[in-house]
Design a protein around this motif. Structure first.
Motif, PDB file in Angstrom:
ATOM      1  N   LYS A 195       0.578  -1.191   0.123  1.00  0.00           N
ATOM      2  CA  LYS A 195       0.181   0.016   0.011  1.00  0.00           C
ATOM      3  C   LYS A 195       1.229   1.565   0.144  1.00  0.00           C
ATOM      4  N   ASP A 196       1.939   1.024   0.816  1.00  0.00           N
ATOM      5  CA  ASP A 196       3.098   2.399   0.154  1.00  0.00           C
ATOM      6  C   ASP A 196       3.531   2.956  -0.939  1.00  0.00           C
ATOM      7  N   ARG A 197       4.403   2.442  -1.770  1.00  0.00           N
ATOM      8  CA  ARG A 197       4.548   2.100  -2.560  1.00  0.00           C
ATOM      9  C   ARG A 197       2.935   2.374  -3.473  1.00  0.00           C
ATOM     10  N   LEU A 198       1.985   1.342  -3.914  1.00  0.00           N
ATOM     11  CA  LEU A 198       0.826   2.137  -5.021  1.00  0.00           C
ATOM     12  C   LEU A 198       0.714   3.600  -4.011  1.00  0.00           C
ATOM     13  N   ALA A 199       0.297   3.773  -3.231  1.00  0.00           N
ATOM     14  CA  ALA A 199       0.145   5.395  -2.736  1.00  0.00           C
ATOM     15  C   ALA A 199       1.135   5.967  -3.497  1.00  0.00           C
ATOM     16  N   ALA A 200       2.104   5.555  -2.531  1.00  0.00           N
ATOM     17  CA  ALA A 200       3.449   7.019  -3.546  1.00  0.00           C
ATOM     18  C   ALA A 200       3.608   6.789  -4.978  1.00  0.00           C
ATOM     19  N   ASP A 201       3.166   5.539  -5.696  1.00  0.00           N
ATOM     20  CA  ASP A 201       3.468   5.732  -7.597  1.00  0.00           C
ATOM     21  C   ASP A 201       1.922   7.157  -7.930  1.00  0.00           C
ATOM     22  N   ARG A 202       0.685   6.846  -6.792  1.00  0.00           N
ATOM     23  CA  ARG A 202      -0.179   7.312  -7.670  1.00  0.00           C
ATOM     24  C   ARG A 202       0.040   9.010  -6.448  1.00  0.00           C
ATOM     25  N   GLU A 203       1.025   9.372  -5.954  1.00  0.00           N
ATOM     26  CA  GLU A 203       1.098  10.417  -5.364  1.00  0.00           C
ATOM     27  C   GLU A 203       1.778  11.480  -6.684  1.00  0.00           C
ATOM     28  N   ARG A 204       2.859  10.151  -6.732  1.00  0.00           N
ATOM     29  CA  ARG A 204       3.963  10.713  -7.883  1.00  0.00           C
ATOM     30  C   ARG A 204       3.208  11.089  -9.231  1.00  0.00           C
ATOM     31  N   ALA A 205       2.469  11.039  -9.493  1.00  0.00           N
ATOM     32  CA  ALA A 205       1.816  10.762 -10.651  1.00  0.00           C
ATOM     33  C   ALA A 205       1.095  11.907 -10.977  1.00  0.00           C
ATOM     34  N   PHE A 206       0.087  12.385  -9.953  1.00  0.00           N
ATOM     35  CA  PHE A 206      -0.930  13.861  -9.550  1.00  0.00           C
ATOM     36  C   PHE A 206       0.013  14.482  -9.661  1.00  0.00           C
ATOM     37  N   ALA A 207       1.417  14.523  -8.701  1.00  0.00           N
ATOM     38  CA  ALA A 207       2.171  16.019  -9.016  1.00  0.00           C
ATOM     39  C   ALA A 207       2.537  16.172  -9.831  1.00  0.00           C
ATOM     40  N   ALA A 208       2.839  15.354 -10.307  1.00  0.00           N
ATOM     41  CA  ALA A 208       3.889  15.332 -11.669  1.00  0.00           C
ATOM     42  C   ALA A 208       2.542  16.362 -12.662  1.00  0.00           C
ATOM     43  N   ALA A 209       1.522  15.180 -12.922  1.00  0.00           N
ATOM     44  CA  ALA A 209       0.038  16.475 -13.626  1.00  0.00           C
ATOM     45  C   ALA A 209       0.118  17.356 -12.972  1.00  0.00           C
ATOM     46  N   ALA A 210       0.020  17.718 -11.921  1.00  0.00           N
ATOM     47  CA  ALA A 210      -0.548  19.033 -11.313  1.00  0.00           C
ATOM     48  C   ALA A 210       0.494  20.107 -12.293  1.00  0.00           C
ATOM     49  N   LYS A 211       2.242  19.688 -11.907  1.00  0.00           N
ATOM     50  CA  LYS A 211       3.243  21.214 -12.394  1.00  0.00           C
ATOM     51  C   LYS A 211       3.234  20.712 -13.564  1.00  0.00           C
ATOM     52  N   ALA A 212       2.776  20.219 -14.271  1.00  0.00           N
ATOM     53  CA  ALA A 212       2.869  20.376 -16.121  1.00  0.00           C
ATOM     54  C   ALA A 212       1.946  20.470 -16.075  1.00  0.00           C
ATOM     55  N   LYS A 213       0.528  21.312 -15.355  1.00  0.00           N
ATOM     56  CA  LYS A 213      -0.821  22.228 -15.275  1.00  0.00           C
ATOM     57  C   LYS A 213      -1.553  21.241 -16.687  1.00  0.00           C
ATOM     58  N   HIS A 214      -1.694  19.642 -16.801  1.00  0.00           N
ATOM     59  CA  HIS A 214      -2.543  18.871 -16.774  1.00  0.00           C
ATOM     60  C   HIS A 214      -3.499  17.858 -15.945  1.00  0.00           C
ATOM     61  N   LYS A 215      -4.665  17.648 -16.660  1.00  0.00           N
ATOM     62  CA  LYS A 215      -5.514  16.999 -15.635  1.00  0.00           C
ATOM     63  C   LYS A 215      -4.778  15.423 -16.102  1.00  0.00           C
TER      64      LYS A 215
END
Length: 412
Positions: A195-215
């Motif tokens: 669960k910790d790895r899965l949560a980290a993968d999810r957070e990383r994916a959405f953070a990268a999208a937010a930084k790139a300003k896309h959904k």
């Protein structure tokens, strides 16, 4: 399932050396051939994580044998006909496809419909030049070959396998600005120990999208839709520690707009409700839904639109039949379409039509015209009455004797 020719060798899909052969073929830029027809139908190799899978080339589904797992419905039976060449531009010479989307991908752009999913169900006629959110889900589902049902598939598909096929379907697909794979988020199969790895993968994916300003485009299995302190929250299976939030206006509108989908989900406890949504990570960290769509699928992941379709899918599955299910893409739900194609009957298949039990006379007349103009053999069930017997099943087509495994290189 048909055999493949890889670098001059004929191997089955479960051959123990197939991953090694696929890596060698990819390194040598060699095509795989599907041997459902002689001398073979070219296919391409896509990577899903560390695994390689064999994918149908764009616009080549019709070239495969009707009983091949890579066969695609004739365009005359599919909603894809309305948008192919406009919203979906495929390159037959390569594995690439460019998609024109009817929904915003850049953060800050307003959504098109207050109830969530795109314009196709809110206007008299959908724009064939752009693919709606639900149309994109249909496209990926069909490209992932999840519309095909065969006796050997019963009980063999789970979310992990469906997710892998969808990732493969997204390969080499792009919008004007983005590769589809960089936009997609589909939760991996959940396990407490990871669960910790899965949560980290999810957070990383959405953070990268937010930084790139896309959904992100999220696809997953709906677990529940519940009130939140403000608006509502959607829970997705295999993503238990993160909810997708919607504002008050969307939360009120979604159960009304998608009443049919939610009613079918409640009625059929062995079914699943799939969601596709554009989601952005807000500065606060919450994941906010911008647009959303839903699709009902059976226990075997075959999409259905109403109870009569669900019944026929269960009959076909129970009788161990082989068929391909039609998808609508941008076509409105009320427009008559073929249910699908029965592919275990002859070289062409039999087009299946289901007239809903509550269809009005005008709709029945449209079905009559559709069936009379169909160039294939047809079977019709008016669900207001008894279901007629299905066409008899024929033995699976066999390849021509003495066929040679050929090698194909795209640059030769």
């Amino acid at each position: 399932m048909s055999d493949f020719a890889i670098l001059g060798r004929t191997v089955g899909p479960q051959h123990p050396e197939i991953q090694t052969l696929l890596r060698q073929a990819r390194d040598q830029q060699a095509r795989v051939l599907c041997l459902c027809r002689h001398p073979g139908v070219p296919m391409y190799i896509a990577a899903v994580g560390e695994e390689l899978i064999i994918k149908r080339m764009p616009n080549t589904g019709k070239d495969h044998a009707v009983d091949c797992d890579r066969y695609e419905l004739p365009l005359a039976l599919s909603g894809k006909a309305e948008i192919l060449g406009q919203a979906i531009i495929e390159d037959p010479a390569s594995e690439a496809a460019r998609l024109k989307l009817a929904f915003a991908l850049t953060q800050g752009k307003a959504r098109q419909g207050s109830s969530g999913e795109g314009a196709s169900h809110h206007t008299v006629k959908a724009d064939p030049k752009k693919l709606t959110l639900r149309g994109l889900l249909d496209y990926l589902w069909e490209e992932a070959e999840l519309t095909l049902m065969a006796p050997g598939f019963v009980g063999k598909r789970n979310w992990g396998l469906v997710r892998k096929f969808l990732w493969g379907a997204a390969d080499a697909k792009s919008s004007q600005k983005f590769q589809l794979r960089e936009l997609l988020f589909m939760p991996a199969m959940y396990s407490p120990e990871h669960k910790d790895r899965l949560a980290a993968d999810r957070e990383r994916a959405f953070a990268a999208a937010a930084k790139a300003k896309h959904k992100k485009i999220v696809i997953g299995i709906v677990k529940s839709l519940d009130p939140a302190r403000f608006g509502g929250k959607l829970s997705i299976k295999h993503m238990p520690e993160a909810q997708l939030f919607m504002d008050e206006k969307m939360f009120r509108a979604v159960p009304k707009r998608f009443a049919a989908e939610f009613d079918l989900w409640r009625l059929h406890e062995n079914s699943r409700l799939i969601t596709i949504a554009t989601v952005m990570q807000m500065p606060s960290g919450i994941l906010a839904i911008d647009e959303i769509g839903f699709m009902n699928v059976t226990e075997s992941w075959i999409p259905f639109q109403h109870n009569d379709e669900k019944e026929l899918i269960e009959v076909l599955t129970g009788e161990h039949r082989r068929f391909v299910k039609t998808l609508r893409y941008n076509v409105l739900p009320a427009v008559p379409m073929a249910f699908g194609l029965l592919t275990d009957v002859d070289q062409q298949g039999t087009a299946l039509f289901v007239v809903p039990h509550d269809a009005k006379e005008a709709v029945r007349a449209e079905f009559d015209h559709l069936i009379s103009s169909c160039e294939l053999e047809t079977w019709r069930w008016d669900a207001s009455g008894p279901r007629p017997a299905l066409p008899g099943k024929q033995q699976r087509l066999s390849p021509p004797p003495g066929r040679q495994a050929l090698e194909y290189r795209p640059n030769n």
